[in-house]
Design a protein around this motif. Structure first.
Motif, PDB file in Angstrom:
ATOM      1  N   GLU A 198       0.980  -1.214  -0.040  1.00  0.00           N
ATOM      2  CA  GLU A 198      -0.088  -0.057  -0.087  1.00  0.00           C
ATOM      3  C   GLU A 198       0.888   1.305   0.076  1.00  0.00           C
ATOM      4  N   VAL A 199       0.368   2.463  -0.569  1.00  0.00           N
ATOM      5  CA  VAL A 199       0.808   3.780  -0.431  1.00  0.00           C
ATOM      6  C   VAL A 199      -0.148   4.433   0.068  1.00  0.00           C
ATOM      7  N   GLY A 200       0.159   5.267   1.203  1.00  0.00           N
ATOM      8  CA  GLY A 200      -0.543   6.190   2.025  1.00  0.00           C
ATOM      9  C   GLY A 200      -0.207   7.751   1.782  1.00  0.00           C
ATOM     10  N   TYR A 201      -1.311   8.528   2.003  1.00  0.00           N
ATOM     11  CA  TYR A 201      -1.013   9.925   1.793  1.00  0.00           C
ATOM     12  C   TYR A 201      -1.476  10.509   2.805  1.00  0.00           C
ATOM     13  N   GLN A 202      -1.105  11.628   3.765  1.00  0.00           N
ATOM     14  CA  GLN A 202      -1.734  12.155   4.877  1.00  0.00           C
ATOM     15  C   GLN A 202      -2.325  13.599   4.112  1.00  0.00           C
ATOM     16  N   LEU A 203      -3.557  13.416   4.016  1.00  0.00           N
ATOM     17  CA  LEU A 203      -4.228  14.590   3.376  1.00  0.00           C
ATOM     18  C   LEU A 203      -4.446  15.776   4.200  1.00  0.00           C
ATOM     19  N   ILE A 209      -5.500   8.710   3.532  1.00  0.00           N
ATOM     20  CA  ILE A 209      -5.893   8.126   2.649  1.00  0.00           C
ATOM     21  C   ILE A 209      -4.970   7.019   1.920  1.00  0.00           C
ATOM     22  N   ARG A 210      -5.435   5.862   1.804  1.00  0.00           N
ATOM     23  CA  ARG A 210      -4.350   4.769   1.107  1.00  0.00           C
ATOM     24  C   ARG A 210      -5.078   3.996   0.088  1.00  0.00           C
ATOM     25  N   GLY A 211      -4.040   3.341  -0.649  1.00  0.00           N
ATOM     26  CA  GLY A 211      -4.592   2.410  -1.817  1.00  0.00           C
ATOM     27  C   GLY A 211      -3.296   1.471  -2.080  1.00  0.00           C
ATOM     28  N   GLY A 212      -3.733   0.145  -2.686  1.00  0.00           N
ATOM     29  CA  GLY A 212      -2.531  -0.709  -2.919  1.00  0.00           C
ATOM     30  C   GLY A 212      -3.441  -1.836  -3.614  1.00  0.00           C
ATOM     31  N   PHE A 213      -2.689  -3.043  -3.305  1.00  0.00           N
ATOM     32  CA  PHE A 213      -2.819  -4.277  -3.828  1.00  0.00           C
ATOM     33  C   PHE A 213      -3.017  -5.553  -2.765  1.00  0.00           C
ATOM     34  N   GLN A 214      -3.601  -6.534  -2.956  1.00  0.00           N
ATOM     35  CA  GLN A 214      -3.650  -7.691  -2.206  1.00  0.00           C
ATOM     36  C   GLN A 214      -3.816  -9.049  -2.998  1.00  0.00           C
ATOM     37  N   PHE A 243      -6.745 -21.957  -4.451  1.00  0.00           N
ATOM     38  CA  PHE A 243      -7.698 -20.896  -4.729  1.00  0.00           C
ATOM     39  C   PHE A 243      -6.926 -19.621  -4.616  1.00  0.00           C
ATOM     40  N   LEU A 244      -6.888 -18.785  -5.739  1.00  0.00           N
ATOM     41  CA  LEU A 244      -5.898 -17.646  -5.988  1.00  0.00           C
ATOM     42  C   LEU A 244      -6.925 -16.334  -5.997  1.00  0.00           C
ATOM     43  N   ALA A 245      -6.652 -15.408  -5.168  1.00  0.00           N
ATOM     44  CA  ALA A 245      -7.717 -14.140  -5.595  1.00  0.00           C
ATOM     45  C   ALA A 245      -6.463 -12.743  -5.555  1.00  0.00           C
ATOM     46  N   PHE A 246      -6.661 -11.833  -6.407  1.00  0.00           N
ATOM     47  CA  PHE A 246      -5.837 -10.805  -6.426  1.00  0.00           C
ATOM     48  C   PHE A 246      -6.888  -9.495  -6.668  1.00  0.00           C
ATOM     49  N   GLY A 247      -6.693  -8.520  -6.073  1.00  0.00           N
ATOM     50  CA  GLY A 247      -7.320  -7.262  -6.123  1.00  0.00           C
ATOM     51  C   GLY A 247      -6.745  -5.958  -5.642  1.00  0.00           C
ATOM     52  N   GLY A 248      -7.420  -5.007  -5.831  1.00  0.00           N
ATOM     53  CA  GLY A 248      -7.147  -3.641  -5.452  1.00  0.00           C
ATOM     54  C   GLY A 248      -7.569  -3.377  -4.104  1.00  0.00           C
ATOM     55  N   THR A 249      -6.910  -2.441  -3.112  1.00  0.00           N
ATOM     56  CA  THR A 249      -7.219  -2.060  -1.926  1.00  0.00           C
ATOM     57  C   THR A 249      -7.610  -0.469  -1.801  1.00  0.00           C
ATOM     58  N   PHE A 250      -8.461  -0.072  -1.172  1.00  0.00           N
ATOM     59  CA  PHE A 250      -8.446   1.379  -0.892  1.00  0.00           C
ATOM     60  C   PHE A 250      -9.167   1.713   0.569  1.00  0.00           C
ATOM     61  N   GLY A 251      -8.522   2.532   1.425  1.00  0.00           N
ATOM     62  CA  GLY A 251      -8.839   2.941   2.419  1.00  0.00           C
ATOM     63  C   GLY A 251      -8.830   4.443   3.148  1.00  0.00           C
TER      64      GLY A 251
END
Length: 256
Positions: A198-203, A209-214, A243-251
């Motif tokens: 993840e990469v987060g930014y102190q707004l 806010i943060r976003g990335g992958f999992q 079972f393999l799952a890949f996706g984006g994240t946002f928080g």
């Protein structure tokens, strides 16, 4: 039933699409219909910061995963009087053997519903580093344990009889019948891992806010496809799959 709201009958006299008075059947193989839920509890330790400002947090804990899989086939048959069958016909048109079922539809769903309850211990780490307003982080979790498996196999028939074979014909009756359910169970050794970045930014001072992958890989011990059932016409699957799952994240974080 009185005056229905919005101009629709409370119990439509025809159709399985509520309010539209039409019928919609999904025909074909039922594959890769999977849902997964995960819950974890961890104890985390923060190590002494590195010289360049990075933080390492080892963790250990418990993880529960529930993975549900649905597998099967849905077929459709339409009944006609022998003289009314279109020349040459087509694959989903059949002549019913019972003359009482002329102008009838038969929708059949043969399916396995398989559940994996996975109990595991896990360990891993989290590493993150601040640079100006940005925070870069990566996480790794490895978990292993036991997969408790159950599968249910059944056949469901929906028979709908019409008062004719023309467009606009009304339903005379509908019968839904379900076969006896066959139960199967098992258990398998399980192992998997979870990677996050993840990469987060102190707004603002309070908002981060943060976003990335999992990526989640359940490497062994997953039962998909259920039990083979020759009566229901279901091929079945292996009890020890992955079972393999890949996706984006946002928080969003709110700091007080």
């Amino acid at each position: 039933f009185g005056v229905p709201p919005l101009g629709f009958n409370a119990l439509p006299e025809d159709g399985n699409d509520i309010g539209l008075f039409t019928r919609n059947y999904k025909v074909g193989a039922i594959l890769n219909d999977v849902s997964m839920d995960s819950f974890e509890v961890n104890k985390t330790w923060r190590m002494i910061p590195f010289h360049y400002g990075g933080f390492l947090e080892p963790l250990a804990g418990f993880r529960y995963i529930r993975l549900d899989d649905r597998n099967g086939v849905a077929t459709y048959a339409r009944g006609f009087e022998a003289d009314d069958v279109p020349p040459g016909g087509f694959q989903s048109v059949f002549v019913m053997n019972d003359p009482l079922l002329d102008d009838a539809e038969l929708y059949t769903v043969r399916e396995n519903e398989t559940r994996n309850d996975i109990l595991s211990g896990q360990f891993g780490f989290r590493y993150f580093k601040f640079q100006n307003r940005f925070r870069y982080s990566t996480e790794l979790r490895v978990f292993t344990g036991i997969s408790l498996q159950t599968s249910e196999s059944s056949i469901r028939d929906t028979l709908t009889q019409y008062d004719g074979g023309d467009q606009g014909s009304l339903t005379e009756f509908e019968i839904v019948s379900t076969s006896a359910v066959d139960y199967f169970d098992g258990e398998e050794f399980f192992i998997g891992f979870d990677i996050r970045g993840e990469v987060g930014y102190q707004l603002t001072k309070m908002i981060h806010i943060r976003g990335g992958f999992q990526l989640i890989d359940l490497a062994t011990g997953v039962w998909r496809g259920g039990q083979e059932n020759s009566v229901a016409g279901i091929v079945g699957g292996d009890r020890d799959q992955n079972f393999l799952a890949f996706g984006g994240t946002f928080g969003l974080e709110l700091n007080r």
